[in-house]
Scaffold this motif. Sequence first.
Motif, mmCIF file in Angstrom:
data_model
loop_
_atom_site.group_PDB
_atom_site.id
_atom_site.type_symbol
_atom_site.label_atom_id
_atom_site.label_comp_id
_atom_site.label_asym_id
_atom_site.label_seq_id
_atom_site.Cartn_x
_atom_site.Cartn_y
_atom_site.Cartn_z
ATOM 1 N N LYS A 108 -2.183 -1.610 -3.659
ATOM 2 C CA LYS A 108 -3.083 -0.459 -3.780
ATOM 3 C C LYS A 108 -2.271 0.829 -3.808
ATOM 4 C CE LYS A 108 -5.513 2.323 -0.903
ATOM 5 N NZ LYS A 108 -5.722 3.458 -1.796
ATOM 6 N N PRO A 109 -2.361 1.568 -4.932
ATOM 7 C CA PRO A 109 -1.739 2.898 -4.930
ATOM 8 C C PRO A 109 -2.680 3.881 -4.237
ATOM 9 C CG PRO A 109 -2.804 2.497 -7.040
ATOM 10 C CD PRO A 109 -3.067 1.272 -6.192
ATOM 11 N N SER A 110 -2.196 5.095 -4.008
ATOM 12 C CA SER A 110 -3.091 6.111 -3.444
ATOM 13 C C SER A 110 -4.224 6.411 -4.430
ATOM 14 C CB SER A 110 -2.312 7.390 -3.153
ATOM 15 O OG SER A 110 -3.231 8.435 -2.851
ATOM 16 N N GLU A 111 -5.411 6.595 -3.906
ATOM 17 C CA GLU A 111 -6.577 6.938 -4.746
ATOM 18 C C GLU A 111 -6.421 8.326 -5.365
ATOM 19 O OE1 GLU A 111 -6.354 6.469 -1.564
ATOM 20 O OE2 GLU A 111 -7.853 7.542 -0.363
ATOM 21 N N LEU A 152 12.839 9.971 10.942
ATOM 22 C CA LEU A 152 13.078 9.375 9.619
ATOM 23 C C LEU A 152 14.486 9.709 9.107
ATOM 24 C CD1 LEU A 152 12.023 7.649 7.346
ATOM 25 C CD2 LEU A 152 10.884 9.645 6.390
ATOM 26 N N VAL A 196 -5.373 -5.321 4.251
ATOM 27 C CA VAL A 196 -4.705 -5.581 5.534
ATOM 28 C C VAL A 196 -5.453 -6.673 6.312
ATOM 29 C CG1 VAL A 196 -3.999 -4.537 7.729
ATOM 30 C CG2 VAL A 196 -3.809 -3.217 5.620
ATOM 31 N N ILE A 208 0.865 -1.192 0.000
ATOM 32 C CA ILE A 208 0.000 0.000 0.000
ATOM 33 C C ILE A 208 0.896 1.235 0.000
ATOM 34 C CG2 ILE A 208 -1.801 1.255 1.273
ATOM 35 C CD1 ILE A 208 -2.615 -1.447 2.520
ATOM 36 N N SER A 209 0.646 2.151 -0.930
ATOM 37 C CA SER A 209 1.580 3.283 -1.073
ATOM 38 C C SER A 209 0.846 4.633 -1.114
ATOM 39 C CB SER A 209 2.435 3.078 -2.328
ATOM 40 O OG SER A 209 1.614 2.928 -3.450
ATOM 41 N N PRO A 210 1.583 5.725 -0.884
ATOM 42 C CA PRO A 210 0.991 7.069 -0.803
ATOM 43 C C PRO A 210 1.065 7.820 -2.144
ATOM 44 C CG PRO A 210 3.219 7.181 -0.002
ATOM 45 C CD PRO A 210 3.018 5.774 -0.503
ATOM 46 N N TRP A 211 0.702 9.105 -2.110
ATOM 47 C CA TRP A 211 0.552 9.892 -3.334
ATOM 48 C C TRP A 211 1.772 10.729 -3.696
ATOM 49 C CZ3 TRP A 211 1.546 14.685 -1.602
ATOM 50 C CH2 TRP A 211 1.151 15.011 -0.299
ATOM 51 N N ASN A 212 2.736 10.862 -2.810
ATOM 52 C CA ASN A 212 3.744 11.902 -3.073
ATOM 53 C C ASN A 212 4.755 11.517 -4.150
ATOM 54 O OD1 ASN A 212 4.766 10.050 -1.153
ATOM 55 N ND2 ASN A 212 6.287 11.530 -0.492
ATOM 56 N N GLU A 260 6.519 2.453 6.793
ATOM 57 C CA GLU A 260 7.344 3.639 6.503
ATOM 58 C C GLU A 260 6.436 4.846 6.657
ATOM 59 O OE1 GLU A 260 10.482 3.453 6.000
ATOM 60 O OE2 GLU A 260 10.642 1.298 5.722
ATOM 61 N N PRO A 303 -9.882 3.185 3.583
ATOM 62 C CA PRO A 303 -10.753 2.346 4.423
ATOM 63 C C PRO A 303 -11.393 1.184 3.642
ATOM 64 C CG PRO A 303 -11.114 4.665 4.881
ATOM 65 C CD PRO A 303 -10.179 4.609 3.714
ATOM 66 N N GLU A 344 -7.784 -1.238 3.787
ATOM 67 C CA GLU A 344 -8.056 -2.006 5.008
ATOM 68 C C GLU A 344 -8.502 -3.436 4.686
ATOM 69 O OE1 GLU A 344 -9.066 0.551 8.167
ATOM 70 O OE2 GLU A 344 -10.088 -1.056 9.258
ATOM 71 N N THR A 352 3.504 2.337 3.137
ATOM 72 C CA THR A 352 4.122 3.662 3.268
ATOM 73 C C THR A 352 3.008 4.690 3.301
ATOM 74 O OG1 THR A 352 6.134 2.980 2.137
ATOM 75 C CG2 THR A 352 5.719 5.329 2.233
ATOM 76 N N PHE A 385 16.608 1.396 4.434
ATOM 77 C CA PHE A 385 15.820 2.633 4.339
ATOM 78 C C PHE A 385 14.640 2.551 5.300
ATOM 79 C CE2 PHE A 385 12.303 5.140 2.921
ATOM 80 C CZ PHE A 385 12.887 6.338 2.540
HETATM 81 P P1 NAD Z 1 -2.079 8.012 4.083
HETATM 82 O O1 NAD Z 1 -1.632 7.271 5.285
HETATM 83 O O2 NAD Z 1 -3.298 8.831 4.159
HETATM 84 O O3 NAD Z 1 -2.324 7.001 2.868
HETATM 85 C C1 NAD Z 1 -1.319 6.110 2.409
HETATM 86 C C2 NAD Z 1 -1.995 4.946 1.706
HETATM 87 O O4 NAD Z 1 -2.746 4.202 2.677
HETATM 88 C C3 NAD Z 1 -2.991 5.358 0.620
HETATM 89 O O5 NAD Z 1 -2.948 4.427 -0.428
HETATM 90 C C4 NAD Z 1 -4.319 5.280 1.360
HETATM 91 O O6 NAD Z 1 -5.428 5.061 0.520
HETATM 92 C C5 NAD Z 1 -4.086 4.071 2.263
HETATM 93 N N1 NAD Z 1 -4.930 4.021 3.453
HETATM 94 C C6 NAD Z 1 -5.569 5.045 4.085
HETATM 95 N N2 NAD Z 1 -6.279 4.575 5.132
HETATM 96 C C7 NAD Z 1 -6.055 3.239 5.187
HETATM 97 C C8 NAD Z 1 -6.497 2.205 6.056
HETATM 98 N N3 NAD Z 1 -7.312 2.451 7.077
HETATM 99 N N4 NAD Z 1 -6.070 0.955 5.832
HETATM 100 C C9 NAD Z 1 -5.226 0.676 4.818
HETATM 101 N N5 NAD Z 1 -4.791 1.613 3.940
HETATM 102 C C10 NAD Z 1 -5.199 2.881 4.127
HETATM 103 O O7 NAD Z 1 -0.825 8.865 3.610
HETATM 104 P P2 NAD Z 1 -0.745 9.865 2.394
HETATM 105 O O8 NAD Z 1 -1.454 11.126 2.762
HETATM 106 O O9 NAD Z 1 -1.106 9.159 1.142
HETATM 107 O O10 NAD Z 1 0.832 10.132 2.318
HETATM 108 C C11 NAD Z 1 1.494 11.115 3.054
HETATM 109 C C12 NAD Z 1 2.190 10.495 4.244
HETATM 110 O O11 NAD Z 1 3.071 9.472 3.809
HETATM 111 C C13 NAD Z 1 3.055 11.483 4.995
HETATM 112 O O12 NAD Z 1 2.850 11.301 6.369
HETATM 113 C C14 NAD Z 1 4.466 11.090 4.594
HETATM 114 O O13 NAD Z 1 5.469 11.430 5.524
HETATM 115 C C15 NAD Z 1 4.331 9.625 4.463
HETATM 116 N N6 NAD Z 1 5.399 9.071 3.639
HETATM 117 C C16 NAD Z 1 6.372 8.330 4.247
HETATM 118 C C17 NAD Z 1 7.411 7.813 3.501
HETATM 119 C C18 NAD Z 1 8.494 6.974 4.130
HETATM 120 O O14 NAD Z 1 9.236 6.331 3.402
HETATM 121 N N7 NAD Z 1 8.621 6.963 5.447
HETATM 122 C C19 NAD Z 1 7.448 8.044 2.117
HETATM 123 C C20 NAD Z 1 6.440 8.812 1.537
HETATM 124 C C21 NAD Z 1 5.408 9.324 2.308
#
Ligand code: NAD
Length: 482
Positions: free
Chosen positions: A173-176, A412, A214, A146-150, A248, A207, A211, A225, A450
Motif C-alpha cells: 500500500k502506497p500513501s493515499e 534516525l 497488518v 506500507i509506505s509514506p508520501w514523502n 522505519e 485505517p 490496517e 515506513t 538503514f
Molecule cells: P503515516 O504514518 O501517516 O503513514 C504512512 C503509511 O501508513 C501511509 O501509507 C498510511 O496510509 C499508512 N497508515 C496510516 N495509518 C495506518 C494504520 N493504522 N495501519 C496501517 N497503515 C497505516 O506517515 P506519513 O505522514 O505518510 O509519512 C511521514 C512520516 O514518515 C514522518 O514521520 C517521517 O519521518 C516518516 N518517514 C520515515 C522514514 C524512515 O526511513 N525512517 C522515511 C520516510 C518517512
Amino acid sequence: MKQYNHFINGEYRPSLHGGTMDIINPATGKKYATLASGDEADVKLAYTAANNAAESWACTPLPERQRILQKIASLIEEKSDQLAEAEMLDTGKPISLARRLDIPRAASNFSFFAAAASQLASESHYMPGQALNYTLRQPIGVVGCISPWNLPLYLFTWKIAPALAAGNTVVAKPSELTPVTAAMLGDICNEAGLPAGVLNIIHGTGPAVGEAIVRHEGIKAISFTGSTTVGKRIAGICAEQLKKSSLELGGKNPVIIFADCDYEEMLETTIRSSFSNQGQICLCGSRILVQKSIYEKFVADFTRRVKEMKIGDPSSPDTEVGALISEGHLQKVLSYIDLAQMEGGRIECGGKQLHMPVPNEGGYFVEPTIITGLVQNCRTNQEEIFGPVVTIMPFETEMEAIALANQTSYGLASVVWTNHLARAHRVAGALQTGIVWINCWLLRDLRTPFGGVKQSGIGREGGWEAIKFFTEAKNVTVRYEH
Ligand code: NAD
C-alpha cells in the motif's frame, strides 16, 4: 478525469465496494485524478492472489527472478520522464528533485536487489567429527509493505524489491496522498513479465487498507515506513499475532558543525540537508548545532543563502523549494512556527505561508524557515515538524554537542562536520542514531544497514539486513554417523 485502480493478480480493478477518493496536486490545491479507495475486502482479494502465486515464485530459479527484477529497473529508467512528472504532480516536489533523486533511486532499488539476491551466502557451522549445520534462508510467503508520501516510488520500491528478490509475494500500500507512481508500477511489472499475483497494490486510507494488511493472519511480515504514532499501532497489532515487523519511523536529526570543518562545503550541504523536498525527508537535519566561535558567521551566511532559494512552481526546472504535501500538513508546519515564537524563538528568515501566482495560487507553500534562540528541551526542538523549518543552537565543547544531539526521543540520522579525524570517529561512536554522516549528507550505499534507534524505529533495511528480514532462517543439522 483519470481514475487509478488497485493492481490485483496482474490486473487493474476498482474497489469491490466502489470506494474512491480524490488525488490532489499540492502545488495547486486542485483535484486532478481519482483513486480507488479500498478496504478489507480488497486486501483479502489481493492476499488470495499473492498466496496463489507464492509457491511458484518462491521456486522460480534465481536467474529468472533476477532477470525480471532487472527488467523492472530498466523499464523504470526508460519511463523516468513520465514517472518524474507523476511524482511531481502528486507531491509538489521540484521536478529536478524527482528526476535526480526519486526515480533513479527507484530503478536502482530493483537493480541492486536483483543482483544482491545471488550474492548473499548463508552460514554453515561445522561440529568436528559430529555434524555439519547449514542455514537455509527461505522466503516467508506473503508479506505486507506500507509506505509514506514523502519519497513515494523511492520508498515503495525500497521494500518491494528485496521482498520479491527474496522470493516472497507482496500485498503493498502506497500513501493515499501519493499513489500514482505506485499505480504505474503495475503496468511496468506486467511488461517485465512478473507473474500475476506476485505483486499486488491496494490503495486507500491507512485505517481501512493499511490496517487490514497488518491484521491479515495470512500476511506473515510487515515492512512499514511512516510516522512513529502509526508505527507503534502497527507494532501492537503485530505483537498480538507474533508477526514479524520492520518499522522505519520519524526523526529529529541533529547536524553538528565544528569550527574546524570545510566551511563552504558544509554550508552548501547544510542547505540541502535542511530544505531538500521542503524538509520532508526523514533524513533531513532539523536541529543545527554550531560551535560558538563560528555561530554568528554561520547564522548570517546560512540565512543569506536560504533567502536566495527559488521557491515556486515545481514544474519549473530551476525551482529548489516546492509545495508541502497537503493543506493539513501546511497547517501543522505553520502551527510549529507559531509555537517556536511562543517558546522564545527568533525567526531569522521565512516563517510565513507563501501565496503564489496562478496556477499555484491554491498550493501549499511555506518559506524555508530558520529559527534561533530556542533551548534544546522545548517542543519545537523535540517534536518532528517534517517541513522546511530548522533551528540553530550554539555549543562550546564536543561533549556539549553530543549531549544536545542526543537529547531527543528520536534516533534516525545525524550529520557531523569536522576535519579533526579522531573527533569525527569519537562523535560518531557517541551519537544515538542509526546513521551518521561525516562531512556529507544522504550519501547512500544500498549495502549498508538503514534505520533508526529509540522512537525512530525497530529493525534495519538495506542490503543483507533487508534480505534477512524478508526470509526465515532454518538451521539444518546433518549428523555424520548413524
Ligand atoms: P503515516 O504514518 O501517516 O503513514 C504512512 C503509511 O501508513 C501511509 O501509507 C498510511 O496510509 C499508512 N497508515 C496510516 N495509518 C495506518 C494504520 N493504522 N495501519 C496501517 N497503515 C497505516 O506517515 P506519513 O505522514 O505518510 O509519512 C511521514 C512520516 O514518515 C514522518 O514521520 C517521517 O519521518 C516518516 N518517514 C520515515 C522514514 C524512515 O526511513 N525512517 C522515511 C520516510 C518517512
